[in-house]
Design a protein around this motif. Sequence first.
Motif, PDB file in Angstrom:
ATOM      1  N   SER B 264      11.859 -18.380   2.472  1.00  0.00           N
ATOM      2  CA  SER B 264      11.297 -18.317   3.829  1.00  0.00           C
ATOM      3  C   SER B 264      11.390 -19.669   4.516  1.00  0.00           C
ATOM      4  O   SER B 264      11.808 -19.774   5.660  1.00  0.00           O
ATOM      5  N   LEU B 267      14.947 -20.517   5.444  1.00  0.00           N
ATOM      6  CA  LEU B 267      15.460 -19.747   6.581  1.00  0.00           C
ATOM      7  C   LEU B 267      14.891 -20.268   7.899  1.00  0.00           C
ATOM      8  O   LEU B 267      15.502 -20.130   8.948  1.00  0.00           O
ATOM      9  N   HIS B 290      15.032  -7.903  -3.572  1.00  0.00           N
ATOM     10  CA  HIS B 290      16.029  -7.050  -2.928  1.00  0.00           C
ATOM     11  C   HIS B 290      15.811  -6.971  -1.428  1.00  0.00           C
ATOM     12  O   HIS B 290      16.739  -6.769  -0.660  1.00  0.00           O
ATOM     13  N   MET B 291      14.549  -7.130  -1.065  1.00  0.00           N
ATOM     14  CA  MET B 291      14.189  -6.970   0.325  1.00  0.00           C
ATOM     15  C   MET B 291      14.556  -8.193   1.134  1.00  0.00           C
ATOM     16  O   MET B 291      14.794  -8.117   2.333  1.00  0.00           O
ATOM     17  N   ALA B 292      14.570  -9.325   0.474  1.00  0.00           N
ATOM     18  CA  ALA B 292      14.869 -10.570   1.175  1.00  0.00           C
ATOM     19  C   ALA B 292      16.321 -10.589   1.614  1.00  0.00           C
ATOM     20  O   ALA B 292      17.165  -9.878   1.074  1.00  0.00           O
ATOM     21  N   HIS B 293      16.574 -11.359   2.620  1.00  0.00           N
ATOM     22  CA  HIS B 293      17.960 -11.586   3.045  1.00  0.00           C
ATOM     23  C   HIS B 293      18.149 -13.055   3.249  1.00  0.00           C
ATOM     24  O   HIS B 293      17.434 -13.633   4.046  1.00  0.00           O
ATOM     25  N   PRO B 294      19.047 -13.675   2.582  1.00  0.00           N
ATOM     26  CA  PRO B 294      19.900 -13.123   1.531  1.00  0.00           C
ATOM     27  C   PRO B 294      19.072 -12.616   0.349  1.00  0.00           C
ATOM     28  O   PRO B 294      17.977 -13.115   0.122  1.00  0.00           O
TER      29      PRO B 294
END
Lengths: 342, 342
Positions: B264, B267, B290-294
């Motif tokens: 976080s 980003l 899995h939910m995070a991007h990347p």
Amino acid sequence: MKRATSKDVAKLAGVSQTTVSFVLNNTPGISLSDETRRKVLDAARELNYIPNSFAKGLKTSRSKLLGIFLPTMANPFYQKLMQYIENYTAELGYNVMLCCTYRNAEREKSYLDLCVEHQVDGIIYLFTPNWVKQITRISHNIPVILISEKSEDISINTISLNGFQCGKILTEHLLQLGHKNIAYVMSPVTSVSLTRQMRLQGIKAAVQNAGLGEDALEVITNPVVASDNLEANAGFAAMESILKKKRNTAVIGVNDLVSFGLLSKALNMDGIRIPEDISICGFDNTYLAHMAHPTLTTVEYCTEPLCRLAVDMLLNNNSIDVLKLSGEPKLIIGESTGPAPL
Amino acid sequence: MKRATSKDVAKLAGVSQTTVSFVLNNTPGISLSDETRRKVLDAARELNYIPNSFAKGLKTSRSKLLGIFLPTMANPFYQKLMQYIENYTAELGYNVMLCCTYRNAEREKSYLDLCVEHQVDGIIYLFTPNWVKQITRISHNIPVILISEKSEDISINTISLNGFQCGKILTEHLLQLGHKNIAYVMSPVTSVSLTRQMRLQGIKAAVQNAGLGEDALEVITNPVVASDNLEANAGFAAMESILKKKRNTAVIGVNDLVSFGLLSKALNMDGIRIPEDISICGFDNTYLAHMAHPTLTTVEYCTEPLCRLAVDMLLNNNSIDVLKLSGEPKLIIGESTGPAPL
DNA sequence: TTGTAGGCGTTATCAG
DNA sequence: CTGATAACGCCTACAA
């Protein structure tokens, strides 16, 4: 080393089993000498006496067990409610049986049977039941309470989450910030979700009250078939198209998971600033909203008191007027919403 | 409308209570006519007969209940294990009692008492117990199994999560990518966490094996006093200083929550690209990763089979050799790790 | 193949 | 104030 029974305690204390029962249960309307009381207590401690709940239950038909029904543990909202409930019941010496239905009616039914079998002292539903007939029948014997949207079709005590009001205040917040092109992103669910509908109603009402036309609100139902905890992906995908269209200045996610996905996408696009370029918000006030950066604007029902209330109602078998119970939702303003861009 | 008893079923079917019991329990070594069998079954269905678990338990001392101990539901890792366990026990007709200790010994003790009282058929600990003496004593009467790090101090069947190996393979992954300045970010916990220690050991071992000096690894224990589900904030804060120092090219979070916080922060910093500028990874393979991007690189123990195994062991009272049980951890490579910058 | 009877550990109702 | 005694609903020898 077998477990001690109340008989053993009685023998050691030199009194009858009855007396032991009186002392240990603090039976009201019975007065016995401090001497006796102490003897029993000492004996019980010495033998590490723990009453047999089977025998007790057989007599009293109370299990000190509560069945909690939830659709999934993957959504932090339910986890939050569970935590509140579990916390409170523990305080009261009750235990919680976890009944996770995965929105599957078969599972729900078999859990209901288990609850009856174990003679739980009460059942709390954290969502709209799928097996209405069954649960209604059971509610004649076991107190049942719903924490969810009040529905006409279900004649069971309900603590209303007031999704309408939630949608309304969240939208009003956006309108005050000058947003006139709002998107509401829903993710698909396999079963009825009254809550989601009511939120939408609330959003619509707010838009209408503001004198805006129908086109001020766009409802996007993302077709991504997502397993529950990938709801975020639905948000992620939706945000892509929203940003491409460059029309909406604010997006409401159907819950924090979805909003979270919306935010993720935005953060990953170069040159998109939140909330300067687009505002994002959602519902449920889960830890995801706090954990995200920027923090997400969201809506909190006063869930903790409501959960405690639910437990109290079950255990006291109160039928408080449901109307008084709908919690007043509270807007939690995070860093993800701001004035609409010009 | 009171619940039907087996006596009622017997009367309706025109047989004795014994016969009813035989039929309904499929008692082996008893042969009775299909005719009788059908009559009983029909009667049971008609009366909606559900056996009284109290009476049953009183005779059999089995409750069809399992106690699951976990420190908090705020960490998705535990939620994931719970889900696996609950899922499997439901399949077997068992129910789960949620025992959330909040890492508080008092609470743990009182839950243990509740488990004894309800005569749970088994107890699963998802973490290292705080109340070792108590749990060891109880384990003589009730099967207990730990899913956590194997400890010398605790003589209870343990399914080892092999934190050492986890730390090792994750670090090897980073080393292969050319990273030579790695930070390990721990968040503070109120009680012992063997797992966290073992992960660190594994990380150190990998660094050593690669022939790198001690200064290739920096351990950061963030002093942020965070409530459990704000562990992410610890990561967030740590990342700030890490980025300021511009020394580390890769950061390992003690779990996905922390890694999530690390990400976080990254980003939210302009001009920082993940993984080009800095790699981030963690442990547990929760949905957050899995939910995070990347998406976050993380490590998965084969938790689902291990959870099922734990349940099987409890119910069959097996004492399988613990060594065979430590799951082989698997590296889940996400988008958040890449070659070290030059 | 089916029925009878006793008991599991409590609590509750009565006498004493 | 205390102590027998009878349930609660089911399981299981043992008897028929």
